[in-house]
Write a protein that holds these residues in place. Structure first.
Motif, short mmCIF file in Angstrom:
data_model
loop_
_atom_site.label_atom_id
_atom_site.label_comp_id
_atom_site.label_asym_id
_atom_site.label_seq_id
_atom_site.Cartn_x
_atom_site.Cartn_y
_atom_site.Cartn_z
N SER A 15 9.67 -8.45 -23.59
CA SER A 15 10.52 -7.50 -24.32
C SER A 15 9.90 -6.11 -24.33
N ILE A 16 8.57 -6.07 -24.49
CA ILE A 16 7.89 -4.78 -24.50
C ILE A 16 8.04 -4.08 -23.14
N VAL A 17 7.91 -4.89 -22.07
CA VAL A 17 8.10 -4.32 -20.74
C VAL A 17 9.49 -3.74 -20.59
N ILE B 27 11.38 -2.68 -23.03
CA ILE B 27 11.48 -1.49 -23.87
C ILE B 27 10.89 -0.28 -23.15
N PHE B 28 9.67 -0.49 -22.58
CA PHE B 28 9.04 0.61 -21.85
C PHE B 28 9.87 1.02 -20.64
N SER B 29 10.52 0.03 -20.01
CA SER B 29 11.37 0.34 -18.88
C SER B 29 12.56 1.20 -19.30
N ARG B 30 13.15 0.84 -20.46
CA ARG B 30 14.27 1.63 -20.97
C ARG B 30 13.81 3.05 -21.33
N TRP B 31 12.63 3.12 -21.98
CA TRP B 31 12.09 4.44 -22.30
C TRP B 31 11.86 5.27 -21.04
N ASN B 32 11.39 4.60 -20.00
CA ASN B 32 11.14 5.29 -18.74
C ASN B 32 12.44 5.83 -18.14
N ARG B 33 13.50 4.99 -18.21
CA ARG B 33 14.80 5.46 -17.71
C ARG B 33 15.32 6.63 -18.53
#
Length: 379
Positions: free
Chosen positions: A114-116, A118-124
């Motif tokens: 889930s954290i990955v 979340i970070f992926s969404r933040w990156n996008r």
């Protein structure tokens, strides 16, 4: 919560109201007690914390104190709580911290995916923000380039205006001055009288030229500022065209150029400013005469989609294709030998466009180099 003076007298005590106005040392505690040491520190205007034994309640308390200025006096304010409550609070905090750490560890171990995400969404989101910022920067750059282009165009117009005004003002003034100098030297002979008449005609013609320059400058200024007034009323378009042709007939005859008007019917009623429309047609006919050495000028009127379309055509030198988009700009003149010979302010077509737009119409130019030009007006 309690407040004392710098001599140890109680000003306020939320737990022991009976002590208000009395000295703590002696009334509430002995001189050699741990509380007396803390009170001594407070009376010295210091800030700190302490741990003392409350003789009245028989329990240990923790106190925090600090000096304050109130009503131009220095006081010491303090808060105290039972040490047992503080200990329980500390233990509670420790327990909650341990629980929080345990939950965080559990979340890290169980929710790594889930954290990955979340970070992926933040990156996008960050990429989208960067892209949006980049687009805004590009837009700002485009606006700056446009503003720079407009500034350059304004500078060009200023230079062209200064050049035009200098030439158009100096030329007639020179002719007038020379004519007046010659007039002063003439005698009363019949030959001199004829010369005098010719010179007066030159003076009159150049005064009229300067008057047209001033009028053109005033008109273009009013058009640019939106203050050009129109006296709109029912008028006969054919009558306006006939009047315009008549006013230019002598000039056309002197150049050996004929002007033909193809008008369907006797009248064509429209709503417009008669004088301004005459100004437009005189300007267009004058331009056609200026740039036509031989041939004819033809004016045609027809109804298109319920609106009158007027075409003013000539058999003159024509306009290069790259100049068609600019001929209605202020001070712009097509560069040619005939243009330089004919002179002019470069304001006529800009004024025509302003007047036609003021009537809710449009004007465009069609041309072929060497075969003539046609100006199309739709009202």
């Amino acid at each position: 919560v309690y407040m004392i003076t710098m001599i140890g007298r109680s000003l306020y005590d939320s737990a022991h109201k009976e002590l208000i106005g009395k000295k703590y040392i002696g009334s509430f505690c002995t001189n050699n007690s741990s509380y007396a040491e803390i009170l001594s520190e407070q009376m010295q205007e210091t800030e700190g914390t302490g741990y003392y034994f409350d003789e009245s309640s028989g329990e240990w308390r923790i106190v925090a104190y600090a000096p304050i200025v109130w009503h131009n006096h220095i006081w010491s304010v303090a808060t105290s709580v039972p040490a047992s409550e503080v200990g329980a609070l500390v233990h509670s905090v420790y327990r909650k911290q341990i629980l929080f750490i345990a939950i965080v560890i559990a979340i890290i171990l169980a929710g790594g995916g889930s954290i990955v995400l979340i970070f992926s969404r933040w990156n996008r989101e960050l990429e989208n923000e960067v892209e949006k910022t980049t687009e805004n920067l590009k837009k700002s750059n485009t606006e700056l380039e446009s503003a720079n282009t407009k500034l350059k165009e304004l500078d060009r117009l200023k230079s062209e205006f200064v050049s035009m005004a200098s030439h158009e003002l100096k030329t007639p003034l020179t002719a007038i001055k020379l004519s007046m100098d010659v007039l002063r030297s003439l005698s009363g002979s019949e030959k001199d009288i004829r010369t005098k008449d010719e010179l007066l005609e030159i003076v009159d013609r150049n005064i009229e030229r300067q008057n047209r320059l001033v009028t053109d400058l005033l008109d273009i200024s009013r058009i640019e500022t939106g203050t050009l007034k129109f006296n709109l009323e029912p008028v006969d378009l054919y009558d306006i065209i006939r009047e315009s042709v008549k006013s230019m007939k002598d000039i056309a005859e002197r150049k050996g150029i004929s002007i033909h008007s193809n008008l369907e019917g006797e009248t064509l009623a429209i709503t417009g400013d008669r004088d301004r429309l005459v100004q437009v047609f005189v300007n267009l006919i004058g331009n056609a005469l200026k740039f036509t050495e031989k041939g004819e000028i033809r004016i045609q009127v027809q109804m298109v989609a319920g609106h009158p379309e007027i075409r003013v055509s000539d058999t003159g030198i024509g306009i290069p294709p790259e100049e068609l988009d600019r001929i209605f700009d202020k001070f712009h003149q097509v560069d040619s030998g005939l243009t330089r010979e004919a002179g002019g302010t470069g304001l006529g077509l800009a004024i025509c466009r302003g007047i036609i737009k003021g009537h809710g119409g449009s004007i465009i130019a069609e041309s072929e180099v060497g075969r003539g030009s046609t100006f199309v007006i739709v009202l």
